[in-house]
Write a protein that holds these residues in place. Structure first.
Motif, short mmCIF file in Angstrom:
data_model
loop_
_atom_site.label_atom_id
_atom_site.label_comp_id
_atom_site.label_asym_id
_atom_site.label_seq_id
_atom_site.Cartn_x
_atom_site.Cartn_y
_atom_site.Cartn_z
N LEU A 82 0.84 -1.19 0.00
CA LEU A 82 0.00 0.00 0.00
C LEU A 82 0.88 1.24 0.00
O LEU A 82 1.96 1.25 0.59
N ASP A 83 0.40 2.28 -0.66
CA ASP A 83 1.11 3.56 -0.60
C ASP A 83 1.10 4.05 0.84
O ASP A 83 0.04 4.11 1.47
N PRO A 84 2.27 4.39 1.41
CA PRO A 84 2.33 4.77 2.83
C PRO A 84 1.62 6.07 3.15
O PRO A 84 1.32 6.33 4.32
N VAL A 85 1.33 6.89 2.15
CA VAL A 85 0.68 8.18 2.39
C VAL A 85 -0.79 8.14 2.00
O VAL A 85 -1.68 8.44 2.80
N LYS A 86 -1.07 7.70 0.76
CA LYS A 86 -2.44 7.73 0.25
C LYS A 86 -3.18 6.42 0.47
O LYS A 86 -4.39 6.34 0.22
N ASP A 87 -2.47 5.36 0.89
CA ASP A 87 -3.10 4.10 1.28
C ASP A 87 -3.79 3.38 0.12
O ASP A 87 -4.69 2.59 0.34
N PHE A 88 -3.37 3.62 -1.12
CA PHE A 88 -3.95 2.88 -2.23
C PHE A 88 -3.07 1.68 -2.57
O PHE A 88 -1.89 1.63 -2.24
N MET A 89 -3.66 0.69 -3.24
CA MET A 89 -2.94 -0.53 -3.58
C MET A 89 -1.87 -0.25 -4.64
O MET A 89 -2.15 0.34 -5.68
N MET A 90 -0.64 -0.69 -4.36
CA MET A 90 0.46 -0.45 -5.28
C MET A 90 0.89 -1.70 -6.03
O MET A 90 1.30 -1.63 -7.19
#
Length: 218
Positions: A82-90
């Protein structure tokens, strides 16, 4: 065992950080299928569907049929970023499974019988020591959850893994003791607290999360 989910994916020709960023800007998630002594396959998944599956819970125990170019691959999610800032799946790692594949997974514990529990009726307190149990099991038969019935439990009772009916082929990773799942404590604690501490998971028993917040390594 939960139902298998079907997802359509696209084959991915290019890999690397630049390619991955471009894919995510299109509302998609880069992923890789690996395992079962076959070559890995780089793919692209629809971000919306994958995110909904993640938020629904049980993502790392959910079987998925991935369809790529008309061919289906039965997989089990093994890791995600997960993106550590925006929390979207990477990124998602998907383990290809067969009828012989055995996996290690964490299965949630469901408590039932609380309304009929004599210990709770008498003022006792339910203390859940383990919300999940780590087990070895066939990848094709992962339990959705384990049930612990406390409908006959009284104050001072301890519910252990031996009180759980495990499906055939499912074994706990901890085998050296009959570890505690839950206890019915006296109001305000008491001697039962000591028993809880003895059976609580030690630091080296707590499974590391499969979620990674590092950047995409591709």
């Amino acid at each position: 065992m939960s139902d298998t989910v079907v997802l359509k994916a696209e084959a991915r020709d290019r890999v690397g950080k630049g390619s991955s960023r471009a894919i995510r800007r299109q509302g998609k998630v880069p992923a890789v299928i690996y395992g079962d002594n076959k070559d890995p396959i780089s793919i692209v998944l629809p971000a919306k569907e994958v995110t909904l599956m993640l938020h629904a819970g049980g993502f790392l125990t959910k079987l998925i049929d991935i369809e790529v170019d008309g061919k289906k691959h039965k997989v089990l999610p093994k890791d995600y970023q997960l993106d550590p800032v925006k929390d979207f799946m990477m990124h998602v790692d998907l383990l290809r499974i067969s009828s012989k594949t055995t996996v290690t997974v964490n299965i949630p514990v469901h408590i039932e019988g609380e309304d009929d529990c004599p210990g709770l009726t008498a003022g006792g307190v339910l203390n859940i020591v383990r919300h999940e149990v780590e087990v070895h099991c066939p990848a094709s038969a992962i339990p959705e959850f384990f049930t612990v019935d406390i409908s006959k439990s009284v104050i001072g009772d301890t519910l252990n893994i031996s009180d759980v009916t495990l499906p055939e082929g499912v074994t706990p990773t901890i085998t050296d003791r009959d570890f505690t799942i839950a206890t019915i404590q006296a109001p305000g604690g008491g001697v039962e607290d000591d028993a809880e501490e003895e059976d609580a998971p030690e630091a080296d028993e707590v499974p590391a999360t499969s979620q990674s917040e590092e950047g995409d390594e591709e």
